[in-house]
Scaffold this active site. Structure first.
Site, PDB file in Angstrom:
ATOM      1  N   ARG A  20       0.836  -1.200   0.000  1.00 46.89           N
ATOM      2  CA  ARG A  20       0.000   0.000   0.000  1.00 46.89           C
ATOM      3  C   ARG A  20       0.871   1.250   0.000  1.00 46.89           C
ATOM      4  NH1 ARG A  20      -2.495  -0.941   6.031  1.00 46.89           N
ATOM      5  NH2 ARG A  20      -0.524  -0.891   7.206  1.00 46.89           N
ATOM      6  N   ILE A  22       3.102   4.465  -0.630  1.00 46.72           N
ATOM      7  CA  ILE A  22       4.218   4.718  -1.540  1.00 46.72           C
ATOM      8  C   ILE A  22       4.725   3.411  -2.136  1.00 46.72           C
ATOM      9  CG2 ILE A  22       6.616   5.500  -1.669  1.00 46.72           C
ATOM     10  CD1 ILE A  22       5.932   7.609   0.453  1.00 46.72           C
ATOM     11  N   ASP A  67       9.255  -9.979   6.941  1.00 46.79           N
ATOM     12  CA  ASP A  67       9.455  -8.960   7.962  1.00 46.79           C
ATOM     13  C   ASP A  67      10.895  -8.480   7.823  1.00 46.79           C
ATOM     14  OD1 ASP A  67       9.914  -7.455  10.225  1.00 46.79           O
ATOM     15  OD2 ASP A  67       9.000  -8.880  11.613  1.00 46.79           O
ATOM     16  N   VAL A  68      11.087  -7.215   7.479  1.00 51.55           N
ATOM     17  CA  VAL A  68      12.435  -6.720   7.206  1.00 51.55           C
ATOM     18  C   VAL A  68      13.323  -6.721   8.449  1.00 51.55           C
ATOM     19  CG1 VAL A  68      11.698  -5.303   5.256  1.00 51.55           C
ATOM     20  CG2 VAL A  68      11.808  -4.280   7.554  1.00 51.55           C
ATOM     21  N   ASN A  94      11.289   0.312   0.931  1.00 53.16           N
ATOM     22  CA  ASN A  94      10.236   1.262   1.294  1.00 53.16           C
ATOM     23  C   ASN A  94       9.683   1.043   2.699  1.00 53.16           C
ATOM     24  OD1 ASN A  94       7.751   3.074   0.757  1.00 53.16           O
ATOM     25  ND2 ASN A  94       6.839   1.062   1.137  1.00 53.16           N
ATOM     26  N   TYR A 162      12.792   8.844  14.716  1.00 49.32           N
ATOM     27  CA  TYR A 162      12.511   8.728  13.282  1.00 49.32           C
ATOM     28  C   TYR A 162      13.518   9.531  12.474  1.00 49.32           C
ATOM     29  CZ  TYR A 162      10.094   9.071   8.796  1.00 49.32           C
ATOM     30  OH  TYR A 162       9.788   9.034   7.455  1.00 49.32           O
ATOM     31  N   LYS A 166      16.230   8.019   9.646  1.00 51.88           N
ATOM     32  CA  LYS A 166      16.254   8.382   8.237  1.00 51.88           C
ATOM     33  C   LYS A 166      17.577   9.043   7.849  1.00 51.88           C
ATOM     34  CE  LYS A 166      12.328   6.742   6.856  1.00 51.88           C
ATOM     35  NZ  LYS A 166      12.277   5.644   5.866  1.00 51.88           N
TER      36      LYS A 166
END
Length: 257
Positions: A20, A22, A67-68, A94, A162, A166
């Site tokens: 779903r 992006i 699951d990453v 992503n 967060y 990133k």
């Protein structure tokens, strides 16, 4: 000549968190360009909904549950797909979470570790597992989804964990690009602004946050998932053949002010 460089016919791509948002837009963009795309998601229901949406548009992506944050599973998926398809040409990292609006002084160990585990560790596990196969083939393109939050500190929401995750993804991107550039593997990232997804709908009824988000954006609007997927398509294609280690801001000008 130039449009041909955007075509991905005969290539295989995997998109994490591809069910779903992006991720799904990236699945569509890569599919439209001719790639065979694999949706990787940890939620079977979301993955199948995404696949159904793509089938309705005439595409037929594969689905794998992954699951990453589980490096063993990530490696298993990479190895299985490489055996099945011969090689993996494109990886789009992503999958990510935010869990925003928690001040640093009240962030629990679980909260910090969870965000870092998904956003940073998960990106690295995927780069490592799929990158091995790309390096063996001396060819491949990895596109990581970073964030403008890797460049600036968002307001008014507190999200130190967060932002840190990133920023780390951005530097990981550059580090891998430097290591793998001469071996045929390009690694780039996209750094989006706030994107119009169901999760961000609430901002329209929050004047303080809306002013900070939209009032602080020169283009005066949220981004659309298609606008990020189009940048991903570019970076994954031969049109970006000279680009590696680039962090492409797609932020509506937010970081200009």
């Amino acid at each position: 000549m130039y449009l041909e460089m955007f075509k991905l016919s005969g290539r295989t791509a995997l998109v994490t968190g591809g069910g779903r948002g992006i991720g799904l837009a990236c699945v569509e963009a890569l599919s439209e360009a001719g790639a065979k795309v694999v949706i990787a998601d940890f939620d079977a229901g979301v993955a199948e909904e995404g696949r159904a949406a793509m089938k309705a548009k005439g595409y037929d992506p594969e689905v794998v549950l992954m699951d990453v944050t589980n490096p063993t599973r990530v490696t298993e998926v990479a190895d299985d797909l490489a055996r099945k398809h011969g090689k993996i040409d494109i990886l789009v990292n992503n999958a990510g979470i935010a869990r925003s609006e928690t001040p640093a002084e009240t962030v629990t160990d679980e909260h910090w570790l969870n965000v870092i585990d998904v956003n940073l560790n998960g990106t690295f596990w995927c780069c490592r597992a799929f990158g091995k196969h790309m390096l063996a083939a001396k060819s491949g393109a990895i596109v990581n989804i970073g964030s403008m939050s890797g460049f600036i500190v968002n307001k008014p929401q507190e999200q130190s964990y967060y932002n840190a995750s990133k920023a780390a993804v951005h530097h990981l991107t550059k580090s891998l690009a430097a290591e793998w550039g001469a071996r045929g593997v390009r690694v780039n990232a996209v750094a989006p602004t706030y994107i119009a997804t169901p999760l961000n709908e609430f901002v329209k009824s929050n004047p303080k946050m809306y002013d900070a988000w939209i009032g602080g954006t020169p283009m005066g609007r949220l981004g659309e998932v298609e606008e990020i997927a189009s940048v991903v398509l570019f970076l994954a294609s031969d049109a970006a053949s000279l680009m590696t280690g680039s962090i492409v801001l797609a932020d509506g000008g937010y970081t200009c002010w």
